[in-house]
Design an enzyme around this catalytic site. Structure first.
Site, short mmCIF file in Angstrom:
data_model
loop_
_atom_site.label_atom_id
_atom_site.label_comp_id
_atom_site.label_asym_id
_atom_site.label_seq_id
_atom_site.Cartn_x
_atom_site.Cartn_y
_atom_site.Cartn_z
N THR A 1 0.85 -1.21 0.00
CA THR A 1 0.00 0.00 0.00
C THR A 1 0.88 1.26 0.00
OG1 THR A 1 -1.42 -1.32 1.44
CG2 THR A 1 -2.09 0.94 1.03
N LYS B 1 1.73 -3.70 12.83
CA LYS B 1 2.57 -3.50 11.66
C LYS B 1 3.76 -4.46 11.71
CE LYS B 1 3.67 0.43 10.01
NZ LYS B 1 3.51 -0.18 8.69
N ASP C 1 -1.03 -3.88 8.97
CA ASP C 1 -1.55 -5.25 8.81
C ASP C 1 -2.93 -5.39 9.45
OD1 ASP C 1 0.81 -6.43 7.50
OD2 ASP C 1 1.76 -5.78 9.36
N ASP D 1 1.99 5.35 5.87
CA ASP D 1 2.43 3.94 5.90
C ASP D 1 1.21 3.02 5.93
OD1 ASP D 1 4.03 1.69 6.09
OD2 ASP D 1 5.15 2.39 7.84
N GLU E 1 9.87 1.72 10.80
CA GLU E 1 8.51 2.27 10.64
C GLU E 1 8.05 2.93 11.93
OE1 GLU E 1 6.57 -0.65 7.25
OE2 GLU E 1 6.41 -1.22 9.34
N GLY F 1 4.36 -6.77 8.96
CA GLY F 1 4.21 -7.90 8.05
C GLY F 1 5.31 -7.93 6.99
C1 5RP Z 1 5.69 -3.53 6.70
C2 5RP Z 1 4.36 -3.16 7.18
C3 5RP Z 1 3.31 -2.91 6.17
O1 5RP Z 1 2.83 -1.63 6.31
C4 5RP Z 1 2.21 -3.88 6.39
O2 5RP Z 1 2.75 -5.19 6.33
C5 5RP Z 1 1.10 -3.73 5.35
O3 5RP Z 1 1.57 -4.15 4.11
P1 5RP Z 1 0.68 -4.11 2.81
O4 5RP Z 1 0.39 -2.69 2.51
O5 5RP Z 1 1.56 -4.78 1.78
O6 5RP Z 1 -0.57 -4.91 3.08
O7 5RP Z 1 4.10 -3.00 8.35
O8 5RP Z 1 6.56 -3.80 7.76
#
Ligand code: 5RP
Length: 225
Positions: free
Chosen positions: A31, A96, A86, A83, A105, A98
């Site tokens: 995202t 967060k 998850d 940002d 972050e 993932g």
């Molecule tokens: C990375 C994160 C991401 O913001 C989270 O995993 C969401 O990812 P996506 O936008 O691909 O669903 O925390 O460390």
């Protein structure tokens, strides 16, 4: 509506918050990458911003898009940080990590004057915890931390890279993905995790998000300010 379209709607809505001259925290994940691409288009049309990346992969994409990067030392308080997440609740708590970038972050979210999370509607939950909580650990402390997580009621699993070796964060640490089931009291869990030596950071983001933009049914719904 498809998840990818909802992510794009949220990313587009976040773009409206960016003004000329801002320093922008650049999140990680798919995202955040959508937001980055949209931001890159604006930059090519003349928008002047500086970006503080939250991961090596975001830094690389930003460079490819022609976005000027600065370090947090150069700009300790970005005007805004955008940002993904998850999971998110209406009480503005997030999981967060993932993508494995939770440490930088969280640092950038904390440092920024405003932190806006952009998510698709599947990420908005009543209680956090269906998504295993990422916990970044010092490799030396793996067993100690894993035992402590079990004592707290969690099931820790060491995250693996595609080649089967331990996934390495940008800091050279490991990640335990910890299933706690529904997390009834995120603040209490966060402080218990913070007390365990060997945990560098965990993916509970509490009291950090000013706004959550949810892509849902073709429009952007905003929670918070
Ligand atoms: C990375 C994160 C991401 O913001 C989270 O995993 C969401 O990812 P996506 O936008 O691909 O669903 O925390 O460390």
């Amino acid at each position: 509506m498809a998840q990818v379209e909802e992510k794009l709607i949220a990313a587009n809505a976040a773009l409206d918050l960016i003004e000329n001259g801002m320093t922008v925290g650049l999140g990680s994940g798919t995202t955040a990458a959508m937001f980055l691409r949209l931001l890159g288009e604006r930059v090519r049309s003349g928008l002047k911003i500086k970006g503080v990346p939250t991961s090596e992969s975001t830094a690389q994409l930003a460079r490819e898009l022609g976005i000027l990067l600065v370090s947090l030392d150069d700009q300790p308080h970005p005007d805004i940080d955008i940002d993904g997440a998850d999971e998110a609740t209406e009480s503005m708590c997030l999981i967060k990590g993932g993508g494995g970038a939770l440490l930088r972050e969280k640092i950038v979210a904390f440092a920024s004057r405003r932190f806006v999370a952009i998510i698709d509607s599947s990420k908005l939950v009543k209680k956090l915890g269906k998504f295993p909580l990422p916990v970044e650990i010092v490799p030396f402390a793996r067993s100690l931390v894993a035992d402590a997580v079990v004592d707290l009621g969690g099931k820790p699993v060491l995250r693996q890279a595609n080649d089967g070796t331990a996934f390495l964060t940008d800091q050279g640490n490991w990640i335990l993905d910890c299933s706690f089931g529904a997390i009834e009291d995120p603040s209490s869990l966060a402080s218990k995790l913070a007390d365990i030596p060997g945990i560098v950071e965990h993916g509970l983001f509490i009291g950090l998000a000013d706004q959550i933009i949810v892509g849902r049914n073709g429009s952007a719904v905003r929670l918070g300010n």
